[in-house]
Design an enzyme around this catalytic site. Structure first.
Site, mmCIF file in Angstrom:
data_model
loop_
_atom_site.group_PDB
_atom_site.id
_atom_site.type_symbol
_atom_site.label_atom_id
_atom_site.label_comp_id
_atom_site.label_asym_id
_atom_site.label_seq_id
_atom_site.Cartn_x
_atom_site.Cartn_y
_atom_site.Cartn_z
ATOM 1 N N SER A 128 2.250 -0.229 3.325
ATOM 2 C CA SER A 128 1.966 0.159 1.974
ATOM 3 C C SER A 128 2.292 1.792 1.986
ATOM 4 O O SER A 128 1.921 2.570 2.697
ATOM 5 C CB SER A 128 0.445 0.002 1.674
ATOM 6 O OG SER A 128 -0.025 0.743 0.432
ATOM 7 N N HIS B 85 5.298 -2.584 0.550
ATOM 8 C CA HIS B 85 4.246 -2.963 -0.427
ATOM 9 C C HIS B 85 4.120 -1.809 -1.093
ATOM 10 O O HIS B 85 3.656 -0.580 -0.671
ATOM 11 C CB HIS B 85 2.884 -3.178 0.488
ATOM 12 C CG HIS B 85 1.830 -3.662 -0.294
ATOM 13 N ND1 HIS B 85 1.622 -4.901 -0.810
ATOM 14 C CD2 HIS B 85 0.701 -2.729 -0.890
ATOM 15 C CE1 HIS B 85 0.402 -4.888 -1.313
ATOM 16 N NE2 HIS B 85 0.018 -3.667 -1.372
ATOM 17 N N ASP C 287 1.962 -0.170 -4.366
ATOM 18 C CA ASP C 287 0.527 -0.520 -5.028
ATOM 19 C C ASP C 287 0.666 0.502 -6.558
ATOM 20 O O ASP C 287 0.698 1.613 -6.142
ATOM 21 C CB ASP C 287 -0.523 0.135 -4.268
ATOM 22 C CG ASP C 287 -0.959 -0.650 -2.921
ATOM 23 O OD1 ASP C 287 -1.265 -1.970 -3.110
ATOM 24 O OD2 ASP C 287 -0.713 -0.204 -1.651
ATOM 25 N N MET D 185 -1.167 1.531 -9.692
ATOM 26 C CA MET D 185 -2.603 1.527 -10.037
ATOM 27 C C MET D 185 -2.572 2.500 -11.357
ATOM 28 O O MET D 185 -1.894 3.575 -11.493
ATOM 29 C CB MET D 185 -3.467 2.241 -9.014
ATOM 30 C CG MET D 185 -3.461 1.773 -7.788
ATOM 31 S SD MET D 185 -4.559 2.641 -6.661
ATOM 32 C CE MET D 185 -4.176 1.687 -5.016
ATOM 33 N N HIS E 69 2.390 -4.681 -5.811
ATOM 34 C CA HIS E 69 0.885 -4.777 -6.001
ATOM 35 C C HIS E 69 0.393 -4.438 -7.221
ATOM 36 O O HIS E 69 0.191 -3.169 -7.151
ATOM 37 C CB HIS E 69 0.217 -4.728 -4.823
ATOM 38 C CG HIS E 69 -1.319 -4.913 -4.775
ATOM 39 N ND1 HIS E 69 -2.186 -4.578 -3.972
ATOM 40 C CD2 HIS E 69 -2.094 -5.646 -5.791
ATOM 41 C CE1 HIS E 69 -3.315 -4.887 -4.147
ATOM 42 N NE2 HIS E 69 -3.424 -5.622 -5.296
ATOM 43 N N MET F 208 -1.976 -3.329 -9.895
ATOM 44 C CA MET F 208 -3.506 -3.066 -10.162
ATOM 45 C C MET F 208 -3.673 -2.450 -11.450
ATOM 46 O O MET F 208 -3.766 -1.252 -11.439
ATOM 47 C CB MET F 208 -4.204 -2.314 -8.892
ATOM 48 C CG MET F 208 -4.387 -3.157 -7.628
ATOM 49 S SD MET F 208 -4.438 -1.826 -6.181
ATOM 50 C CE MET F 208 -2.909 -1.634 -5.829
ATOM 51 N N MET G 50 -7.858 -9.642 -0.637
ATOM 52 C CA MET G 50 -8.041 -8.109 -0.247
ATOM 53 C C MET G 50 -9.170 -7.987 0.718
ATOM 54 O O MET G 50 -10.248 -8.665 0.718
ATOM 55 C CB MET G 50 -8.511 -7.177 -1.540
ATOM 56 C CG MET G 50 -7.741 -7.273 -2.743
ATOM 57 S SD MET G 50 -6.081 -6.350 -2.320
ATOM 58 C CE MET G 50 -6.773 -4.693 -1.898
ATOM 59 N N GLY H 25 -7.876 0.040 -4.795
ATOM 60 C CA GLY H 25 -8.014 1.373 -5.514
ATOM 61 C C GLY H 25 -7.629 2.654 -4.580
ATOM 62 O O GLY H 25 -7.147 3.482 -5.036
ATOM 63 N N GLY I 252 -6.283 3.686 -0.303
ATOM 64 C CA GLY I 252 -6.043 3.418 1.057
ATOM 65 C C GLY I 252 -7.011 3.827 1.810
ATOM 66 O O GLY I 252 -7.870 4.705 1.645
ATOM 67 N N GLY I 253 -6.960 3.695 3.018
ATOM 68 C CA GLY I 253 -7.494 4.444 4.160
ATOM 69 C C GLY I 253 -8.959 3.699 4.351
ATOM 70 O O GLY I 253 -9.997 4.429 4.969
ATOM 71 N N ASP J 35 -4.482 -7.631 2.695
ATOM 72 C CA ASP J 35 -4.313 -6.220 2.177
ATOM 73 C C ASP J 35 -5.457 -5.441 2.317
ATOM 74 O O ASP J 35 -6.462 -5.685 1.576
ATOM 75 C CB ASP J 35 -3.882 -6.316 0.738
ATOM 76 C CG ASP J 35 -3.437 -4.904 0.275
ATOM 77 O OD1 ASP J 35 -3.371 -4.038 0.871
ATOM 78 O OD2 ASP J 35 -2.941 -4.715 -1.009
ATOM 79 N N GLY J 36 -5.654 -4.122 3.053
ATOM 80 C CA GLY J 36 -6.413 -3.407 3.201
ATOM 81 C C GLY J 36 -7.006 -3.089 4.674
ATOM 82 O O GLY J 36 -7.567 -4.099 5.377
ATOM 83 N N GLY J 37 -6.953 -2.074 5.285
ATOM 84 C CA GLY J 37 -7.733 -1.704 6.402
ATOM 85 C C GLY J 37 -7.086 -2.294 7.637
ATOM 86 O O GLY J 37 -7.614 -2.553 8.757
ATOM 87 N N GLY K 44 -1.219 0.259 5.245
ATOM 88 C CA GLY K 44 -0.788 1.529 4.898
ATOM 89 C C GLY K 44 -1.145 2.888 5.732
ATOM 90 O O GLY K 44 -0.308 3.097 6.355
HETATM 91 C C1 DX5 Z 1 -5.641 -0.846 -1.890
HETATM 92 C C2 DX5 Z 1 -4.337 -1.218 -1.671
HETATM 93 C C3 DX5 Z 1 -4.005 -1.459 -0.232
HETATM 94 C C4 DX5 Z 1 -3.866 -0.247 0.532
HETATM 95 C C5 DX5 Z 1 -3.772 -0.367 2.025
HETATM 96 O O1 DX5 Z 1 -6.011 -0.801 -3.390
HETATM 97 O O2 DX5 Z 1 -3.856 -2.500 -2.464
HETATM 98 O O3 DX5 Z 1 -2.387 -1.911 -0.322
HETATM 99 O O4 DX5 Z 1 -3.148 1.059 0.144
HETATM 100 O O5 DX5 Z 1 -3.717 0.820 2.830
HETATM 101 P P1 DX5 Z 1 -4.687 0.790 4.106
HETATM 102 O O6 DX5 Z 1 -3.875 0.024 5.059
HETATM 103 O O7 DX5 Z 1 -4.727 2.275 4.217
HETATM 104 O O8 DX5 Z 1 -5.985 -0.001 3.613
HETATM 105 ZN ZN ZN Z 2 -2.056 -3.175 -2.028
#
Ligand code: DX5
Ligand code: ZN
Length: 220
Positions: A9, A33, A35, A37, A66, A68, A137, A142, A144-145, A175-177, A197
């Site tokens: 990401s 990927h 994102d 937003m 993606h 959002m 998800m 919203g 990363g991290g 997706d996420g973490g 990400g």
């Molecule tokens: C969150 C995003 C994810 C996120 C992934 O809203 O959709 O794609 O950035 O990043 P990490 O891997 O840091 O959770």
């Molecule tokens: Zn994403």
């Protein structure tokens, strides 16, 4: 489980040198990927179509966008024009995604539906056949991290079972973490696309981080 796609990401990259950041990983990953937003559907603003368009000539990577935003279907022609390959949108934003899926096809875009951690798989199951990818998800969207939520893994299993029972080839994305530590669990539950990400772009050596994630999935 073989044939896992890794999709870093860009949200975790250094925005002052995006071309360089993508160049560091592009030979080692499957998708990029992106994102998008809007500060309304999610409590954060990232980047939009101009950034996707500027990056397009710099890489041949598959652009997994993606979206959002509150009205994710409003910009499909613009996303296609900017060079997106796949657009995924939240079922929470488009409760009846039939029109959006058709519009994505008209614009020659891949299409996918995303479910938030608290949304059941049932919310998207009637529409899986419209999708190239179903996204589970594993953090609240919203930012990363954030920490991976293992409680979503049963939904990955349900999605995998659903597509296998029907002989579909739909990808299941998580997706996420995602980190090298939990990537094996995600792949073991049936995810075929892993978004990571922070674990990639915040690593000292993103290439090594990708290799670690890939190795972790090879043992499942
Ligand atoms: C969150 C995003 C994810 C996120 C992934 O809203 O959709 O794609 O950035 O990043 P990490 O891997 O840091 O959770
Ligand atoms: Zn994403």
């Amino acid at each position: 489980m073989s044939d896992i796609k890794i999709a870093p990401s860009l949200l975790a990259a250094d925005f002052s040198k995006l071309e360089e950041e993508v160049a560091r990983i592009e030979d080692h990953v499957d998708w990029l990927h992106l994102d998008v937003m809007d500060g309304h559907f999610v409590p954060n603003i990232s980047f939009g179509i101009p950034v996707i368009e500027s990056l397009r000539p710099t890489t041949s990577l598959f652009f997994d966008c993606h979206i959002m935003t509150t009205n994710p279907d409003a910009f499909l022609p613009e996303l296609a024009g900017a060079g997106a390959n796949l657009v995924t949108m939240h079922i929470e934003a488009v409760p009846d995604p039939t029109g959006a899926a058709a519009a994505a096809r008209v614009n020659e875009l891949g299409f996918g539906l995303v479910i938030n951690p608290l949304t059941p798989f049932d919310a998207v199951s009637p529409y899986v056949e419209l999708c190239d990818v179903v996204v589970v998800m594993s953090v609240e969207p919203g930012f990363g991290g954030q920490a991976f939520m293992p409680e979503v893994l049963p939904k990955v299993e349900s999605a995998r079972e659903w597509v296998e029972d029907r002989g579909l080839t739909t990808d299941i994305q998580i997706d996420g973490g995602i980190t090298p530590e939990n990537a094996g669990m995600a792949a073991g539950a049936g995810a075929t696309v892993l978004v990571a990400g922070s674990a990639v772009f915040r690593a000292e050596d993103p290439q090594t981080a990708v290799e670690k994630i890939r190795r972790a999935t090879a043992t499942t």
